[in-house]
Design a protein around this motif. Structure first.
Motif, short mmCIF file in Angstrom:
data_model
loop_
_atom_site.label_atom_id
_atom_site.label_comp_id
_atom_site.label_asym_id
_atom_site.label_seq_id
_atom_site.Cartn_x
_atom_site.Cartn_y
_atom_site.Cartn_z
N ALA A 31 27.00 50.60 17.13
CA ALA A 31 28.10 50.65 18.10
C ALA A 31 29.28 50.58 17.75
O ALA A 31 30.20 51.52 18.05
N VAL A 32 29.55 49.62 16.74
CA VAL A 32 30.68 49.66 15.94
C VAL A 32 31.14 50.70 15.06
O VAL A 32 32.27 51.06 15.12
N ALA A 33 30.07 51.19 14.39
CA ALA A 33 30.54 52.23 13.43
C ALA A 33 30.89 53.47 14.23
O ALA A 33 31.79 54.36 13.76
N ASP B 92 39.47 51.60 7.55
CA ASP B 92 39.20 50.47 7.07
C ASP B 92 38.83 49.45 7.87
O ASP B 92 38.41 48.24 7.80
N TYR B 93 39.33 49.79 9.37
CA TYR B 93 39.11 48.96 10.31
C TYR B 93 37.40 48.82 10.45
O TYR B 93 36.97 47.53 10.50
N LYS B 94 36.76 49.80 10.44
CA LYS B 94 35.54 50.10 10.64
C LYS B 94 34.72 49.17 9.68
O LYS B 94 33.86 48.21 9.66
N ARG B 95 35.17 49.21 8.53
CA ARG B 95 34.87 48.61 7.15
C ARG B 95 34.83 47.19 7.13
O ARG B 95 34.07 46.32 6.97
N TYR C 135 23.21 41.28 21.74
CA TYR C 135 23.75 42.66 22.01
C TYR C 135 22.71 43.38 22.01
O TYR C 135 22.22 44.47 22.82
N TYR C 136 21.83 43.38 20.91
CA TYR C 136 20.52 44.30 20.88
C TYR C 136 19.48 44.18 21.90
O TYR C 136 19.13 45.07 22.60
N LYS C 137 19.35 42.85 22.24
CA LYS C 137 18.38 42.60 23.48
C LYS C 137 18.78 43.36 24.60
O LYS C 137 18.16 43.70 25.60
N ARG C 138 20.24 43.23 24.72
CA ARG C 138 20.72 43.68 26.24
C ARG C 138 20.91 45.22 26.25
O ARG C 138 20.92 45.74 27.26
N ASN C 139 21.30 45.84 25.19
CA ASN C 139 21.74 47.07 25.15
C ASN C 139 20.96 48.07 24.30
O ASN C 139 20.94 49.41 24.41
N SER C 140 19.72 47.71 23.40
CA SER C 140 18.85 48.45 22.75
C SER C 140 19.61 49.23 21.86
O SER C 140 19.18 50.40 21.35
N VAL C 141 20.94 48.74 21.34
CA VAL C 141 21.40 49.37 20.33
C VAL C 141 22.06 48.22 19.54
O VAL C 141 22.54 47.36 19.82
N GLN C 142 22.00 48.45 17.99
CA GLN C 142 22.44 47.74 17.15
C GLN C 142 24.11 47.68 17.00
O GLN C 142 24.59 48.50 17.42
#
Length: 336
Positions: A316-318, A324-327, A305-312
């Protein structure tokens, strides 16, 4: 590589008591629920569930269903389930809701190893008192009958597309298969079947039965050799060719099957990319990838995902989830 690293010295009884403390009384300690269950592997979670039942006379899953809500509740429910039962649930959600997420059925059929898929079909039958094959066939044929009825109401000439029939046959073929798991490759067969796939894609009206036969009977190793031969012979990957040729349901299902068989980690990276970037994050898709891959290869998918999008992925999830879903998701990523 997994993102979940479970402790080796956990006590199911102590975990069950801690969970009881987290859910009793006014309010629920969601952080404690996440801290315990999202750091335990599948075997440990089943031990905890049994210990909870023995100690407190109730099913932990049902208790959490009554205490949690929203995406967090659905995610935790799927996470606690034993893997085969979880996949059975995911398949049934697609079937029961009569939605168009048929790719989940293809995904389950093509990513899992033969013994894993067999376990899913057994779990499905135990849980829903029908075979998975039966429900897939009934669901897709029911969709076709509904489409036919709608057309008849408009007094139009009714012809059910061959693509729709082949689509149903492909889904049933994939869930019915028990692939050989060996590493042997027949180079001549790979060439012949690469040619069959090429002709079927080029001439959309013919040879779909052969495509179904190839995809639903050959070992994954043999199929990868066939896909590689296709690329060598035609100078383009078969998945790219499918995207160029159109988007009916049959070709979409073939595309998903090939991607899952060829490199399921890249497939899951694209699933994450699509569910995160869409307007209004697809939480069901996000949950599905996290709970099914955290104990297998989510770390590899995260790196892709990082290689393709340059975003960790965790960033992105955060950004796209909350509370609580995020946690829970970040904990499954190994970030809590």
């Amino acid at each position: 590589m997994a993102t979940l690293i479970a402790p080796s010295n956990h006590s199911p009884q102590e975990d069950a008591e801690a969970l009881r403390d987290a859910v009793k009384g006014w309010g629920t300690d969601e952080k404690a629920v996440i801290a315990i269950l999202c750091h335990r592997n599948a075997y440990q979670r089943q031990q905890i569930r049994k210990a909870y039942q023995d100690l407190h006379g109730e099913d932990l899953i049902k208790r959490l269903e009554s205490e949690l809500s929203g995406d967090f509740e659905r995610g935790m429910y799927r996470w606690i389930l034993e893997p085969a039962e979880r996949y059975a649930l995911l398949a049934n959600v697609v079937i029961r809701n009569a939605n168009k997420d048929y790719h989940v059925i293809v995904e389950i059929s093509c990513v899992l190893e033969p013994e894993e898929l067999l376990a899913v079909k057994r779990a499905y039958q135990n849980r829903y008192k029908h075979s998975l094959e039966e429900d897939v066939a009934a669901h897709t044929s029911g969709h076709l009958r509904q489409a036919k009825f709608s057309i008849e109401l408009l007094h139009a000439e009714v012809t059910i597309s061959c693509f729709e029939i082949h689509f149903m046959q492909l889904l049933v073929g994939l869930v019915s298969t028990f692939r050989y798991g060996g590493d042997e490759i027949n180079a001549r067969l790979a060439k012949n079947e690469a040619d069959i796939l090429h002709e079927a894609i080029k001439d959309k009206k013919n040879n779909h039965e052969e495509v179904i036969r190839v995809l639903s009977t050959r070992s994954k190793t043999q199929l990868v050799a066939t896909f590689n031969r296709y690329r060598d012979e035609h100078g383009i990957s078969i998945t790219k060719k499918l995207l160029d040729e159109g988007s009916d349901d049959f070709l979409k299902a073939v595309h998903v099957a090939i991607r899952c068989i060829n490199d399921h980690k890249k497939y899951y990276e694209k699933v994450l990319r699509n569910v995160i970037k869409r307007v209004g994050t697809d939480e069901d898709g996000l949950t599905r990838v996290f709970v099914t891959r955290a104990e297998k290869d989510l770390k590899d998918i995260q790196e892709l995902y990082y290689k393709r999008n340059s975003v960790q992925l965790e960033d992105a999830v955060a950004r796209e989830t909350s509370g609580d879903y995020k946690r829970m998701l970040l904990t499954l990523l190994g970030k809590h």
